[in-house]
Design an enzyme around this catalytic site. Structure first.
Site, PDB file in Angstrom:
ATOM      1  N   HIS A  28     -12.622   3.474  -0.108  1.00  0.00           N
ATOM      2  CA  HIS A  28     -12.654   2.471   0.969  1.00  0.00           C
ATOM      3  C   HIS A  28     -13.386   1.213   0.517  1.00  0.00           C
ATOM      4  O   HIS A  28     -13.880   0.442   1.344  1.00  0.00           O
ATOM      5  CB  HIS A  28     -13.406   2.966   2.233  1.00  0.00           C
ATOM      6  CG  HIS A  28     -12.728   4.058   2.996  1.00  0.00           C
ATOM      7  ND1 HIS A  28     -13.436   5.048   3.631  1.00  0.00           N
ATOM      8  CD2 HIS A  28     -11.432   4.298   3.263  1.00  0.00           C
ATOM      9  CE1 HIS A  28     -12.598   5.863   4.247  1.00  0.00           C
ATOM     10  NE2 HIS A  28     -11.371   5.423   4.028  1.00  0.00           N
ATOM     11  N   ARG A  45     -11.280  16.202   7.280  1.00  0.00           N
ATOM     12  CA  ARG A  45     -12.053  16.612   6.095  1.00  0.00           C
ATOM     13  C   ARG A  45     -13.477  16.979   6.485  1.00  0.00           C
ATOM     14  O   ARG A  45     -14.068  16.336   7.352  1.00  0.00           O
ATOM     15  CB  ARG A  45     -12.120  15.481   5.067  1.00  0.00           C
ATOM     16  CG  ARG A  45     -10.781  15.139   4.472  1.00  0.00           C
ATOM     17  CD  ARG A  45     -10.892  13.950   3.510  1.00  0.00           C
ATOM     18  NE  ARG A  45      -9.720  13.113   3.656  1.00  0.00           N
ATOM     19  CZ  ARG A  45      -9.695  11.801   3.482  1.00  0.00           C
ATOM     20  NH1 ARG A  45     -10.794  11.156   3.125  1.00  0.00           N
ATOM     21  NH2 ARG A  45      -8.588  11.133   3.645  1.00  0.00           N
ATOM     22  N   ASN A  77       0.873  -1.170   0.000  1.00  0.00           N
ATOM     23  CA  ASN A  77       0.000   0.000   0.000  1.00  0.00           C
ATOM     24  C   ASN A  77       0.910   1.220   0.000  1.00  0.00           C
ATOM     25  O   ASN A  77       1.450   1.603   1.037  1.00  0.00           O
ATOM     26  CB  ASN A  77      -0.890  -0.056   1.252  1.00  0.00           C
ATOM     27  CG  ASN A  77      -1.850   1.121   1.334  1.00  0.00           C
ATOM     28  OD1 ASN A  77      -1.778   2.056   0.544  1.00  0.00           O
ATOM     29  ND2 ASN A  77      -2.737   1.081   2.312  1.00  0.00           N
ATOM     30  N   ARG A 101      -2.579  -2.041  -3.469  1.00  0.00           N
ATOM     31  CA  ARG A 101      -3.769  -1.217  -3.295  1.00  0.00           C
ATOM     32  C   ARG A 101      -3.653  -0.058  -4.283  1.00  0.00           C
ATOM     33  O   ARG A 101      -2.643   0.661  -4.290  1.00  0.00           O
ATOM     34  CB  ARG A 101      -3.811  -0.668  -1.873  1.00  0.00           C
ATOM     35  CG  ARG A 101      -4.947   0.305  -1.700  1.00  0.00           C
ATOM     36  CD  ARG A 101      -4.893   0.986  -0.358  1.00  0.00           C
ATOM     37  NE  ARG A 101      -6.042   1.834  -0.207  1.00  0.00           N
ATOM     38  CZ  ARG A 101      -6.024   3.020   0.413  1.00  0.00           C
ATOM     39  NH1 ARG A 101      -4.914   3.474   0.936  1.00  0.00           N
ATOM     40  NH2 ARG A 101      -7.119   3.725   0.519  1.00  0.00           N
ATOM     41  N   GLU A 113      -8.290  -4.651   5.373  1.00  0.00           N
ATOM     42  CA  GLU A 113      -8.124  -4.356   3.948  1.00  0.00           C
ATOM     43  C   GLU A 113      -6.990  -5.165   3.336  1.00  0.00           C
ATOM     44  O   GLU A 113      -7.085  -5.600   2.194  1.00  0.00           O
ATOM     45  CB  GLU A 113      -7.901  -2.847   3.755  1.00  0.00           C
ATOM     46  CG  GLU A 113      -9.166  -2.054   4.037  1.00  0.00           C
ATOM     47  CD  GLU A 113      -8.943  -0.558   4.169  1.00  0.00           C
ATOM     48  OE1 GLU A 113      -8.596  -0.105   5.279  1.00  0.00           O
ATOM     49  OE2 GLU A 113      -9.121   0.158   3.169  1.00  0.00           O
TER      50      GLU A 113
END
Ligand code: ADP
Length: 403
Positions: free
Chosen positions: A185, A246, A12, A96, A389
């Site tokens: 996601h 965010r 990743n 990823r 993940e």
């Protein structure tokens, strides 16, 4: 590939980081995990945990100029554990990749054409896709003979119907610039929705699940019978829930207002909404533990930030209940979702009318296992389902190379 090639390396790559896990898929077992941070700086740091040998965590500090240096450093760590990347037991490397646009709906074997397409998507994922490409090229140089598989964050959301994926803006403009809701996601939403069905003893095709992935980045998704029908992130990961830094949903006119009235540049507004908003913008902290501690001390800014965060969650729970028509389960996951019982309790408070409730004792249990937190016999199962993940990427990668 040799018959005993059962290992998968998951990479990743961020712009200055490289997270990795080596897994053995014959036993679904993690052999090693690690992280290289601050690549390109003087203070690069590698933290490696050799799970297979049960050895101590090892930390190396010192400059690593680029991803190539980082990959070589982690390869050396793995070799020291007897898990070298030159081993015939390594079946593939799974990467990823954040943005796969509309084209990539499933894990994909990477070749030059695929890399070009990932590159073509850089304008819609300027922070992520270039780093992912660097990671792929570096890994290809190290093991050119090995299948390299891209697993896309957006893939799970490509089943969204047009009426959920389109923004209500001029179609020609939207199409010219590929403006639509892609969602992110996805690997986590796929894993958690499937794992939730398992927890209920059902096939994913039989259940409708709302997944709340609440980490530093946060997103919700509505999953009907195993297929995503709506998700809260959009063209970029800025839309939707209140996040660590965010804003999530905001009137787009705020951006013109900031330009015209506050004289801010596009880059300044980008930085404001992505880095200085959300929980951090509201109260100065983005760690839910710290926010809860401050609330306990009577801090009003922290309390308001928490309430705004929870209010947005409730709005999405209501919206996705309507989108799905029937909800079988709500699953909380990621750092906040898995650990912050007060967030789960507050998000569910007052939703009995939707069949949703949390049992205080069950909610207070701490565990790494998927578990139900709703009262016995509740119409909607509310669950905590830890995400994974890397495991999902490894499984998708291994499934593709052994197919
Ligand atoms: P990322 O989006 O970076 O992958 P994570 O899923 O790891 O994020 O979530 C990180 C966040 O989880 C932290 O910022 C913090 O708010 C929250 N978190 C982690 N552990 C706890 C805990 N024990 N209690 C409450 N919140 C926690």
């Amino acid at each position: 590939m040799t018959a005993n090639a059962t290992r998968v390396l998951v990479l990743n790559s961020g712009s200055s980081s490289l997270k990795y896990q080596l897994l053995d898929m014959a036993q679904t077992r993690r052999l090693a995990v690690g992280l290289v941070e601050r690549i390109g700086e003087e203070t690069s740091r590698l933290v490696h945990t050799p799970l297979a040998t049960g050895g101590e965590r090892r930390v190396h500090e010192g400059p690593m100029a680029d991803h190539d240096a980082a990959l070589k450093a982690l390869a050396a760590e793995l070799a020291a554990d007897g898990l070298g990347l030159d081993s015939p037991q390594l079946a593939a490397i799974g990467h990823r990749v954040v943005h796969g646009g509309l084209k990539f709906t499933a894990p994909t074997v990477i070749d030059e054409a695929v890399l070009k397409e990932i590159e073509r998507l850089v304008p819609v994922a300027p922070l992520h896709n270039p780093a992912n490409i660097t990671g792929i090229r570096t890994a290809q140089a190290l093991r050119p003979d090995l299948p390299q598989i891209a697993v896309f964050d957006t893939a799970f959301h490509t089943t969204m119907p047009e009426h959920a994926a389109r923004y209500a803006i001029d179609v020609a403009t939207a199409d010219a610039h590929r403006i639509r809701r892609y969602g992110f996601h996805g690997t986590s939403h796929a894993y958690v929705s499937r794992r939730t069905a398992q927890l209920l003893g059902k096939d994913p095709s039989e259940v409708n699940v709302i997944v709340l992935h609440l980490g530093n980045g946060a997103s919700a998704s509505a999953v009907a019978g195993g297929r995503c029908v709506d998700t809260s992130m959009g063209l970029t990961p800025l839309e939707g829930l209140v996040m660590g830094t965010r804003s999530g949903d905001i009137d787009p006119a705020v951006t013109f207002h900031l330009r015209r009235v506050a004289g801010m540049s596009t880059d300044e507004i980008d930085e404001l909404l992505n880095k200085r908003s959300g929980l951090v913008g509201l109260c100065g902290d983005n760690d839910m533990r710290e926010i809860r501690r401050r609330i306990d001390e009577g801090d009003e800014a922290a309390a308001l930030a928490f309430d705004i965060y929870v209010h947005r969650l409730k709005k999405y729970l209501g919206a996705y209940t309507a989108v799905l028509g029937r909800v079988d389960a709500v699953a909380f996951t990621a750092g906040v979702g898995e650990n912050a019982a007060p967030v789960r309790a507050a998000a569910m408070a007052g939703l009995e009318g939707l069949g949703m409730a949390v049992d205080a004792d069950r909610n207070a249990v701490r565990s790494n296992e998927p578990r139900l937190i709703s009262p016995e016999g509740s119409p909607v199962a509310v669950a905590v389902v830890p995400t994974d993940e890397e495991l999902e990427i490894a499984q998708q990668t291994y499934a593709l190379v052994t197919a």
